[in-house]
Design a protein around this motif. Sequence first.
Motif, PDB file in Angstrom:
ATOM      1  N   PRO A 171       5.893  10.748  17.345  1.00  0.00           N
ATOM      2  CA  PRO A 171       5.624  10.906  18.783  1.00  0.00           C
ATOM      3  C   PRO A 171       4.927  12.222  19.087  1.00  0.00           C
ATOM      4  N   GLY A 172       3.860  12.137  19.845  1.00  0.00           N
ATOM      5  CA  GLY A 172       3.129  13.335  20.230  1.00  0.00           C
ATOM      6  C   GLY A 172       2.070  13.765  19.235  1.00  0.00           C
ATOM      7  N   LYS A 173       1.974  13.039  18.121  1.00  0.00           N
ATOM      8  CA  LYS A 173       0.977  13.375  17.111  1.00  0.00           C
ATOM      9  C   LYS A 173       0.046  12.187  16.880  1.00  0.00           C
ATOM     10  N   GLU A 174      -1.102  12.468  16.292  1.00  0.00           N
ATOM     11  CA  GLU A 174      -2.057  11.407  15.991  1.00  0.00           C
ATOM     12  C   GLU A 174      -1.540  10.520  14.857  1.00  0.00           C
ATOM     13  N   ARG A 175      -1.972   9.278  14.921  1.00  0.00           N
ATOM     14  CA  ARG A 175      -1.648   8.345  13.845  1.00  0.00           C
ATOM     15  C   ARG A 175      -2.314   8.801  12.551  1.00  0.00           C
ATOM     16  N   GLU A 176      -1.600   8.648  11.455  1.00  0.00           N
ATOM     17  CA  GLU A 176      -2.097   9.092  10.148  1.00  0.00           C
ATOM     18  C   GLU A 176      -2.157   7.907   9.193  1.00  0.00           C
ATOM     19  N   GLY A 177      -3.263   7.755   8.529  1.00  0.00           N
ATOM     20  CA  GLY A 177      -3.376   6.739   7.489  1.00  0.00           C
ATOM     21  C   GLY A 177      -2.646   7.203   6.249  1.00  0.00           C
ATOM     22  N   TYR A 203      -6.189   3.477  -2.001  1.00  0.00           N
ATOM     23  CA  TYR A 203      -6.546   4.808  -1.507  1.00  0.00           C
ATOM     24  C   TYR A 203      -5.328   5.384  -0.819  1.00  0.00           C
ATOM     25  N   TYR A 204      -5.092   6.682  -1.061  1.00  0.00           N
ATOM     26  CA  TYR A 204      -3.915   7.334  -0.497  1.00  0.00           C
ATOM     27  C   TYR A 204      -4.302   8.625   0.213  1.00  0.00           C
ATOM     28  N   ALA A 205      -3.577   8.918   1.247  1.00  0.00           N
ATOM     29  CA  ALA A 205      -3.710  10.215   1.877  1.00  0.00           C
ATOM     30  C   ALA A 205      -3.220  11.282   0.902  1.00  0.00           C
ATOM     31  N   ASP A 206      -3.817  12.444   0.956  1.00  0.00           N
ATOM     32  CA  ASP A 206      -3.424  13.531   0.042  1.00  0.00           C
ATOM     33  C   ASP A 206      -1.940  13.857   0.187  1.00  0.00           C
ATOM     34  N   SER A 207      -1.415  13.706   1.380  1.00  0.00           N
ATOM     35  CA  SER A 207      -0.027  14.082   1.643  1.00  0.00           C
ATOM     36  C   SER A 207       0.981  13.185   0.926  1.00  0.00           C
ATOM     37  N   VAL A 208       0.541  12.000   0.478  1.00  0.00           N
ATOM     38  CA  VAL A 208       1.483  11.081  -0.177  1.00  0.00           C
ATOM     39  C   VAL A 208       1.067  10.727  -1.591  1.00  0.00           C
ATOM     40  N   CYS A 238     -13.866  -2.686   2.661  1.00  0.00           N
ATOM     41  CA  CYS A 238     -12.646  -2.588   1.853  1.00  0.00           C
ATOM     42  C   CYS A 238     -12.808  -1.672   0.645  1.00  0.00           C
ATOM     43  N   ARG A 239     -14.034  -1.390   0.268  1.00  0.00           N
ATOM     44  CA  ARG A 239     -14.262  -0.530  -0.887  1.00  0.00           C
ATOM     45  C   ARG A 239     -14.768   0.845  -0.500  1.00  0.00           C
ATOM     46  N   ASP A 240     -14.826   1.101   0.782  1.00  0.00           N
ATOM     47  CA  ASP A 240     -15.251   2.395   1.286  1.00  0.00           C
ATOM     48  C   ASP A 240     -13.995   3.127   1.767  1.00  0.00           C
ATOM     49  N   PRO A 241     -13.558   4.171   1.068  1.00  0.00           N
ATOM     50  CA  PRO A 241     -12.316   4.850   1.465  1.00  0.00           C
ATOM     51  C   PRO A 241     -12.302   5.303   2.917  1.00  0.00           C
ATOM     52  N   ALA A 242     -13.462   5.724   3.410  1.00  0.00           N
ATOM     53  CA  ALA A 242     -13.517   6.211   4.790  1.00  0.00           C
ATOM     54  C   ALA A 242     -13.242   5.088   5.775  1.00  0.00           C
ATOM     55  N   LEU A 243     -13.780   3.910   5.493  1.00  0.00           N
ATOM     56  CA  LEU A 243     -13.555   2.772   6.382  1.00  0.00           C
ATOM     57  C   LEU A 243     -12.184   2.152   6.145  1.00  0.00           C
ATOM     58  N   LEU A 244     -11.756   2.093   4.890  1.00  0.00           N
ATOM     59  CA  LEU A 244     -10.468   1.490   4.557  1.00  0.00           C
ATOM     60  C   LEU A 244      -9.318   2.272   5.185  1.00  0.00           C
ATOM     61  N   ALA A 277      -9.516   4.057   8.001  1.00  0.00           N
ATOM     62  CA  ALA A 277      -9.700   4.265   9.443  1.00  0.00           C
ATOM     63  C   ALA A 277      -8.940   3.218  10.242  1.00  0.00           C
ATOM     64  N   GLY A 278      -8.157   3.666  11.195  1.00  0.00           N
ATOM     65  CA  GLY A 278      -7.398   2.732  12.011  1.00  0.00           C
ATOM     66  C   GLY A 278      -8.272   1.752  12.760  1.00  0.00           C
ATOM     67  N   THR A 279      -9.466   2.171  13.113  1.00  0.00           N
ATOM     68  CA  THR A 279     -10.381   1.303  13.856  1.00  0.00           C
ATOM     69  C   THR A 279     -10.895   0.137  13.025  1.00  0.00           C
ATOM     70  N   SER A 280     -10.676   0.153  11.715  1.00  0.00           N
ATOM     71  CA  SER A 280     -11.115  -0.946  10.859  1.00  0.00           C
ATOM     72  C   SER A 280     -10.170  -2.142  10.911  1.00  0.00           C
ATOM     73  N   TYR A 281      -9.008  -1.948  11.501  1.00  0.00           N
ATOM     74  CA  TYR A 281      -7.968  -2.966  11.433  1.00  0.00           C
ATOM     75  C   TYR A 281      -7.782  -3.696  12.751  1.00  0.00           C
ATOM     76  N   LYS A 282      -7.707  -5.020  12.648  1.00  0.00           N
ATOM     77  CA  LYS A 282      -7.542  -5.854  13.828  1.00  0.00           C
ATOM     78  C   LYS A 282      -6.083  -6.182  14.104  1.00  0.00           C
TER      79      LYS A 282
END
Length: 134
Positions: free
Chosen positions: A41-47, A59-64, A109-115, A117-122
């Motif tokens: 809450p109060g923070k941006e969504r994180e992939g 693909y994984y976020a560096d934090s995980v 699906c093979r582009d980490p930047a698009l994969l 991104a929250g906007t890629s998902y329906k």
Amino acid sequence: QVQLEESGGGSVQAGGSLRLSCTASKITFRTYCAGWFRQVPGKEREGVAFISSDGGTTYYADSVKGRFTISQGIAQNTLNLQMNTLKPEDTAMYYCAANWARFNGGSWCRDPALLSAGTSYKYWGQGTQVTVSS
């Protein structure tokens, strides 16, 4: 109507593990690329973690990275997120998301930047809470 339902969240001490699952209706993760996101809450969504429909790209976020593993379930409509060595900063609501692998030509699906991104998902689930105490 496509629905995604997360399960497996809960409370755990730091250093512990949890396994989240996402069960889909009307789609299979063999033709949909998918990912896990989290939000406090109060923070941006994180992939967090992402997987292509053939399972060949993850693909994984560096934090995980090194602690979380995304995988397709034995059942074609399930997706898993194994979370190990959990930290208090992993506390968040975790969401499953998916979109058709061939959307917009299919290369997303093979582009980490698009994969990642929250906007890629329906399609999105309602979320499952993960709480890690120190």
